[in-house]
Scaffold this motif. Sequence first.
Motif, PDB file in Angstrom:
ATOM      1  N   ILE A 278       1.035  -1.176  -0.058  1.00 27.92           N
ATOM      2  CA  ILE A 278      -0.101   0.134   0.045  1.00 27.92           C
ATOM      3  C   ILE A 278       0.784   1.316  -0.024  1.00 27.92           C
ATOM      4  O   ILE A 278       0.362   2.368  -0.598  1.00 27.92           O
ATOM      5  N   LEU A 279       2.018   1.247   0.653  1.00 27.61           N
ATOM      6  CA  LEU A 279       2.785   2.195   0.592  1.00 27.61           C
ATOM      7  C   LEU A 279       3.351   2.639  -0.663  1.00 27.61           C
ATOM      8  O   LEU A 279       3.456   3.890  -0.806  1.00 27.61           O
ATOM      9  N   ASN A 280       3.759   1.738  -1.259  1.00 24.59           N
ATOM     10  CA  ASN A 280       4.335   2.086  -2.578  1.00 24.59           C
ATOM     11  C   ASN A 280       3.236   2.519  -3.637  1.00 24.59           C
ATOM     12  O   ASN A 280       3.677   3.488  -4.448  1.00 24.59           O
ATOM     13  N   ASN A 295      -6.604   7.012  -2.727  1.00 26.76           N
ATOM     14  CA  ASN A 295      -7.138   5.514  -1.968  1.00 26.76           C
ATOM     15  C   ASN A 295      -5.994   4.891  -1.148  1.00 26.76           C
ATOM     16  O   ASN A 295      -6.398   4.388   0.019  1.00 26.76           O
ATOM     17  N   ALA A 296      -4.881   4.945  -1.695  1.00 25.49           N
ATOM     18  CA  ALA A 296      -3.842   4.166  -0.930  1.00 25.49           C
ATOM     19  C   ALA A 296      -3.313   4.983   0.410  1.00 25.49           C
ATOM     20  O   ALA A 296      -2.995   4.565   1.185  1.00 25.49           O
ATOM     21  N   ILE A 297      -3.291   6.437   0.146  1.00 27.96           N
ATOM     22  CA  ILE A 297      -3.007   7.153   1.438  1.00 27.96           C
ATOM     23  C   ILE A 297      -4.209   6.898   2.307  1.00 27.96           C
ATOM     24  O   ILE A 297      -3.660   6.772   3.526  1.00 27.96           O
ATOM     25  N   SER A 298      -5.348   6.873   1.997  1.00 28.36           N
ATOM     26  CA  SER A 298      -6.501   6.641   3.057  1.00 28.36           C
ATOM     27  C   SER A 298      -6.191   5.284   3.843  1.00 28.36           C
ATOM     28  O   SER A 298      -6.495   5.152   4.813  1.00 28.36           O
ATOM     29  N   ALA A 299      -5.771   4.382   3.033  1.00 23.26           N
ATOM     30  CA  ALA A 299      -5.660   2.770   3.387  1.00 23.26           C
ATOM     31  C   ALA A 299      -4.767   2.741   4.561  1.00 23.26           C
ATOM     32  O   ALA A 299      -4.502   1.814   5.382  1.00 23.26           O
ATOM     33  N   LEU A 300      -3.585   3.621   4.530  1.00 24.10           N
ATOM     34  CA  LEU A 300      -2.332   3.603   5.233  1.00 24.10           C
ATOM     35  C   LEU A 300      -2.846   4.009   6.913  1.00 24.10           C
ATOM     36  O   LEU A 300      -2.091   3.915   7.599  1.00 24.10           O
ATOM     37  N   LYS A 301      -4.147   4.677   6.951  1.00 23.64           N
ATOM     38  CA  LYS A 301      -4.451   4.909   8.288  1.00 23.64           C
ATOM     39  C   LYS A 301      -4.675   3.582   9.150  1.00 23.64           C
ATOM     40  O   LYS A 301      -4.557   3.658  10.553  1.00 23.64           O
ATOM     41  N   TYR A 302      -4.702   2.237   8.657  1.00 20.66           N
ATOM     42  CA  TYR A 302      -4.969   1.328   9.522  1.00 20.66           C
ATOM     43  C   TYR A 302      -3.559   0.542   9.610  1.00 20.66           C
ATOM     44  O   TYR A 302      -3.559  -0.492  10.276  1.00 20.66           O
ATOM     45  N   ILE A 323      -3.152  18.244   5.393  1.00 19.41           N
ATOM     46  CA  ILE A 323      -4.275  17.534   5.870  1.00 19.41           C
ATOM     47  C   ILE A 323      -4.617  16.023   5.416  1.00 19.41           C
ATOM     48  O   ILE A 323      -5.088  15.201   6.054  1.00 19.41           O
ATOM     49  N   ASP A 324      -4.225  16.141   3.949  1.00 15.18           N
ATOM     50  CA  ASP A 324      -4.363  14.587   3.139  1.00 15.18           C
ATOM     51  C   ASP A 324      -3.601  13.539   4.060  1.00 15.18           C
ATOM     52  O   ASP A 324      -3.925  12.415   3.783  1.00 15.18           O
TER      53      ASP A 324
END
Length: 426
Positions: A278-280, A295-302, A323-324
């Motif tokens: 996901i980080l990549n 979407n990948a940036i948002s997925a990093l919150k988990y 903020i993003d």
Amino acid sequence: MKTTTRIKQQFLKALKRGTGEAYLILKNNPEINFSDQIIKGALNIYAYDGQSEGDRAQYIFDIISISKQKDKIRKAVLLGLATEQNDTWNLTHLFALTKLYAQQNDSEAKQAIYDRFLNHPIEGSDWVGESEIVELDGLDGLFYVSEKYGRYIEQNPGDWQDGSVIRHFQEEHKDINVYAELNERARFNKYIQIYLDNVERTKASWEKHKKELVHYKDIVEEVLTSKPFISVRRKRNLTGNEVNQIAERLIEETDKSAIERLLDIFNSYRFPYDSNIILNFAKQKRTHKNSMVDNAISALKYLKSQSIREFALDKVQTTKKPIDFLEILISNYKSGDAKLLSEIANKTNSEYKIEQLAGIYTDIYKANQTKECKEPLEILYSKMNCAIHRNGIVKILIENGVLSDKIREEIKYDCDSDTRTLSEKK
């Protein structure tokens, strides 16, 4: 010593935010005439989202109750109810506020509600005022509303009604057969019959246009081919096995539009494999063609790792839209990060961005209990006008034992009824 002008400005700022500070300022400065500022709060719903937050009628009414200019304010409210034509949520607020007058045996206020209902309605908001009439007069109020709709439909044959006011009344009065009562009244009142016929036609039309259920061979096909996207309800109810299937397909997928859709699922679920995958994706260059990187940036919150944290901090400090990337700290927060969050909150003045921060900071401190939440959350509390997010902030301050005496006193008079009850919590 503060000047009268300065105090009035402070009062109006608090009033717009919906905090109890406004009530306390008025109470502590009885010699100052705040009527013009109160009228602004009576005629306008300053909530960030009037639809989600609801009206602020009780909040304003409580403030009016300790004002020395009650008559002036009341006249402005009744005039505002009769003339508001621009904003649906201002109008819902005015109906609710006028209802509070009516419930104190103010017959002129009650008549004002009846007179305004369906009288030059704002487009798409013909329903505004129906609930106040029904609350005031029960079944007789429902008869009136139904007749008024019937008269309106006769003049506007293309109008449609879904009967929601009937359903809500039935839910609250299970001892009454509401449709039976309406049908009986309709025998002698053609307008009520017109309304009931219109409701039935609307229901039949909805049934006719229901979407056919689409069957997919598996969850991956559903995610990739649903138009325009997989439904929110379906997305919220995936099984662990389905999440794994989507993750496995994401690992091998090469088409960017497909990757975008697959990544969207991990805005709601933790990606179950190597977090670097996901980080990549998150490190790729953003484009306007799709939301793959977002979407990948948002997925990093988990996901939690030192490399993810470093990525987030670098972006927060170097990009134009820090903020993003703040959501990533939900799983990657460390002691001392409150300083960074406070700096960002202090620099932010856009109403939209403040509410963004409120949602993110609330999620961060739900996941990371710490007393250092106090400063960044208090900064947002002092700026925001969303009662929903403010309620969340107050709860976190209480849970971490850092709610100030000032805020505890203010929330007794907050525009949100649930927030008011929090003043007693330790």
